[in-house]
Every structure is written in C-alpha cells, then in structure tokens.
Design a protein around this motif. Structure first.
Motif, PDB file in Angstrom:
ATOM      1  N   GLU A  67     -18.719  -1.416  56.587  1.00 20.93           N
ATOM      2  CA  GLU A  67     -19.829  -2.299  56.923  1.00 20.93           C
ATOM      3  C   GLU A  67     -19.850  -3.569  56.074  1.00 20.93           C
ATOM      4  N   ARG A  68     -18.951  -3.689  55.103  1.00 23.61           N
ATOM      5  CA  ARG A  68     -18.949  -4.861  54.227  1.00 23.61           C
ATOM      6  C   ARG A  68     -17.605  -5.584  54.240  1.00 23.61           C
ATOM      7  N   PRO A  69     -17.131  -6.009  55.413  1.00 26.45           N
ATOM      8  CA  PRO A  69     -15.894  -6.807  55.438  1.00 26.45           C
ATOM      9  C   PRO A  69     -16.167  -8.209  54.908  1.00 26.45           C
ATOM     10  N   ILE A  70     -15.161  -8.876  54.408  1.00 24.38           N
ATOM     11  CA  ILE A  70     -15.321 -10.234  53.911  1.00 24.38           C
ATOM     12  C   ILE A  70     -14.409 -11.171  54.689  1.00 24.38           C
ATOM     13  N   LEU A 106      -8.342 -15.931  49.328  1.00 27.11           N
ATOM     14  CA  LEU A 106      -9.445 -14.971  49.436  1.00 27.11           C
ATOM     15  C   LEU A 106     -10.682 -15.476  48.702  1.00 27.11           C
ATOM     16  N   MET A 107     -10.498 -15.980  47.478  1.00 22.91           N
ATOM     17  CA  MET A 107     -11.643 -16.484  46.704  1.00 22.91           C
ATOM     18  C   MET A 107     -12.220 -17.740  47.344  1.00 22.91           C
ATOM     19  N   MET A 117     -15.975 -18.555  48.656  1.00 26.25           N
ATOM     20  CA  MET A 117     -16.725 -19.699  48.133  1.00 26.25           C
ATOM     21  C   MET A 117     -17.257 -20.568  49.271  1.00 26.25           C
ATOM     22  N   VAL A 118     -16.429 -20.793  50.286  1.00 25.16           N
ATOM     23  CA  VAL A 118     -16.878 -21.562  51.444  1.00 25.16           C
ATOM     24  C   VAL A 118     -18.041 -20.853  52.122  1.00 25.16           C
ATOM     25  N   TYR A 119     -17.957 -19.538  52.202  1.00 24.47           N
ATOM     26  CA  TYR A 119     -19.031 -18.750  52.823  1.00 24.47           C
ATOM     27  C   TYR A 119     -20.335 -18.904  52.045  1.00 24.47           C
ATOM     28  N   TRP A 120     -20.281 -18.723  50.706  1.00 29.17           N
ATOM     29  CA  TRP A 120     -21.504 -18.761  49.910  1.00 29.17           C
ATOM     30  C   TRP A 120     -22.068 -20.171  49.773  1.00 29.17           C
ATOM     31  N   SER A 121     -21.212 -21.190  49.868  1.00 25.06           N
ATOM     32  CA  SER A 121     -21.703 -22.569  49.745  1.00 25.06           C
ATOM     33  C   SER A 121     -22.604 -22.952  50.908  1.00 25.06           C
ATOM     34  N   TRP A 156     -17.648 -10.984  41.621  1.00 24.88           N
ATOM     35  CA  TRP A 156     -16.428 -11.331  42.354  1.00 24.88           C
ATOM     36  C   TRP A 156     -15.563 -10.095  42.578  1.00 24.88           C
ATOM     37  N   GLU A 157     -15.470  -9.242  41.558  1.00 23.39           N
ATOM     38  CA  GLU A 157     -14.643  -8.045  41.690  1.00 23.39           C
ATOM     39  C   GLU A 157     -15.228  -7.085  42.710  1.00 23.39           C
ATOM     40  N   GLU A 158     -16.566  -6.966  42.738  1.00 20.91           N
ATOM     41  CA  GLU A 158     -17.200  -6.088  43.716  1.00 20.91           C
ATOM     42  C   GLU A 158     -16.978  -6.589  45.144  1.00 20.91           C
ATOM     43  N   GLU A 159     -16.972  -7.928  45.316  1.00 18.60           N
ATOM     44  CA  GLU A 159     -16.818  -8.497  46.658  1.00 18.60           C
ATOM     45  C   GLU A 159     -15.374  -8.482  47.131  1.00 18.60           C
ATOM     46  N   THR A 160     -14.464  -8.882  46.254  1.00 18.63           N
ATOM     47  CA  THR A 160     -13.083  -9.115  46.678  1.00 18.63           C
ATOM     48  C   THR A 160     -12.100  -8.057  46.206  1.00 18.63           C
TER      49      THR A 160
END
Length: 289
Positions: A16-19, A36-37, A41-45, A61-65
């Motif tokens: 349920e948590r794809p990035i 990937l990073m 960043m584009v998503y969160w901006s 960052w480690e939890e997300e990626t």
C-alpha cells in the motif's frame, strides 16, 4: 489457513506504500539512487508553500526509499553537482532543507527529449511514463546505441553529429529556433532590460528557454507586476529568476522612485523664486487707495 490469510494481509499492507520513480532521471546522470531520491523530492515539493523548500531526516528518507545514510549522501552530492537540487541548513536546531531546481531539471529533460528525437530512436522517451516492464519480445527491438551522460543529453556518435548539435545552440544555451531577445521584446520588455537580463543569465550559465520565461511571466502576473518590471528587479537584485513570494517590494519602490517624472528646470526655478511684495489695497470712504 488462518496463517495464510494473515500473511496475505501483511503483504497487501506492505504494497500500500509504493513510491514514485521517474526512469528518465537515470538518463540525466542521476544514477538509480539519485533518480529515486529526486523522484521523491519532486513529489514532496508539490506539497510545500515555503518557496519549494522542505526537510526530511535521514531516517525518514530511509523509511521511504530504503536507501542507507551513505547511499543518501552519495545521491544528494550527485544531484547538487548536476544543479537539480539545492541544500540549506535552516532553523535551530539546524535541519537540512531541500529544494528542487525545476528550471534546470525541466531544461535537462527537454534537451534529453530533443536529442533522442534527433537520433531517431525506435522507442523515444515518454516524459510521463512510469517504469516499463521488459519482456523477451522487447529485447528484440532495436534500441539507442548511444549511452546517456551526466550532462543531460546523449553523446553524438561521431564528429559530424557533434558539430550539428553545436550549431543548433546559440550563446544563451537555448535551441536555435528560440530567440530569447525576440521573445522578450514581443512580450513588452524593453531592449535594454532584455539585454541586461540575458547577460545576467549568461553569466550564471542559465539558458533562457520559452519554458523559463513562461514561469517568470506567471510569477509576475501573480505579483501584479509587468514582466518588464519583474526582469528589472531581477537585474538589480542579481536574481536569475523571479518569484512572487520573494522580497521584491522594496526594490520595486526604488525603481518607481527612480523612473518617476522629475520637475523641469523652469518649474524648479519658479518654485524657488522669492515671493514679491504686493501692497495691500486699503479702502477709505468710497475709494480705494
């Protein structure tokens, strides 16, 4: 059976948590971890109102990626080198903030798309596409033979193609079919302001494209300023671009005062001339003296 159901639910929860991951960032020289990073960043901006700045800790960052601290540092250094992001330590205690340099990123993607079209690849890049799955059938199709490099484009296969690519660019770094000066003059910018702004962007090694100007026009409209005045402010402040939420009001007031109509010499002389004495007429009886 109950154990199998619990396992299925666990797997569903994990899915349920794809990035997001933009494959084309790899072709810009970001590498897998950098792409990937940058995608995140584009998503969160998109969800920040602080001029594009946001912060995340190394743990977040480690939890997300899933990237380790060392992988994060390597990816960030590469993105800063490519001028796709900025980093700044803000606040007390200091927190590392990030901002995506969208103009540089968009220009690099446009260059990548343009060069790919020139090379007439069978499968040109689709900038809106997600990761394509590779099949045995796909491997039989011809692909581009020129590998991507970190300069945002694809190296030409021979000297002739390199010369053609060089001729297609003018001094401002934009494609030859786009003239920054002609465009600026067409939207009401004076010739002197156009020259000053082009010189400023050239010194900062920031090419002027139609996309760059569209973004500046939009911000000038948001600030209720003519585009010419917005560029005048950029020239005075040394800004390579313009944002409505930047501190431009003081400079705008100074420019208003500088260019306001001044008195003529004749008007100033009349205002500084001393007032002549005018004797008062006194009435005696029926007559005036």
């Amino acid at each position: 059976m109950q154990a199998d159901i619990s396992l299925i639910r666990l797997i569903d929860a994990m899915n349920e948590r794809p990035i997001a991951f933009n494959r084309h960032y790899v072709s810009l020289g970001c590498g897998i971890t950098g792409a990937l990073m940058l995608s995140q960043m584009v998503y969160w901006s998109k969800y920040t109102s602080n001029s594009g700045w946001f912060y995340k800790t190394s743990t977040e960052w480690e939890e997300e990626t899933g990237m380790t601290r060392r992988e994060q540092e390597t990816a960030r250094k590469n993105l800063v080198r490519l001028k796709f992001i900025q980093e700044e330590l803000k606040g007390v205690p200091g927190r590392l903030h990030f901002r995506v340099e969208k103009e540089n990123l968009y220009q690099a993607l446009m260059n990548l798309h343009q060069v790919s079209e020139e090379n007439q690849c069978t499968n040109p890049p689709n900038l809106n596409a997600q990761i394509r799955q590779t099949s045995l059938h796909d491997t039989a199709k011809p692909r581009c033979t020129n590998p991507p490099y970190s300069d945002g484009g694809i190296r030409q296969s021979n000297t002739e193609n390199t010369q053609e690519s060089t001729q297609e660019n003018n001094t401002s770094g934009s494609p030859v079919n786009f003239s920054a000066k002609k465009y600026l003059l067409s939207i009401g910018v004076t010739e002197q302001v156009a020259k000053d702004f082009i010189d400023l962007r050239t010194k900062k090694k920031k090419p002027i494209s139609e996309l760059v100007m569209k973004l500046i026009e939009k911000q000038a409209e948001k600030a209720s300023l003519p585009v010419c005045r917005a560029l005048e402010i950029c020239v005075v402040r040394g800004w390579e671009s313009f944002k409505a939420d930047w501190s431009w009001q003081e400079t705008n007031a100074e420019l208003d005062q500088l260019f306001s109509p001044t008195q003529t010499t004749e008007q100033a002389a009349q205002e500084n001339q001393p007032t002549r004495f005018q004797p008062e007429r006194v009435q005696f009886g029926k007559g005036l003296v």
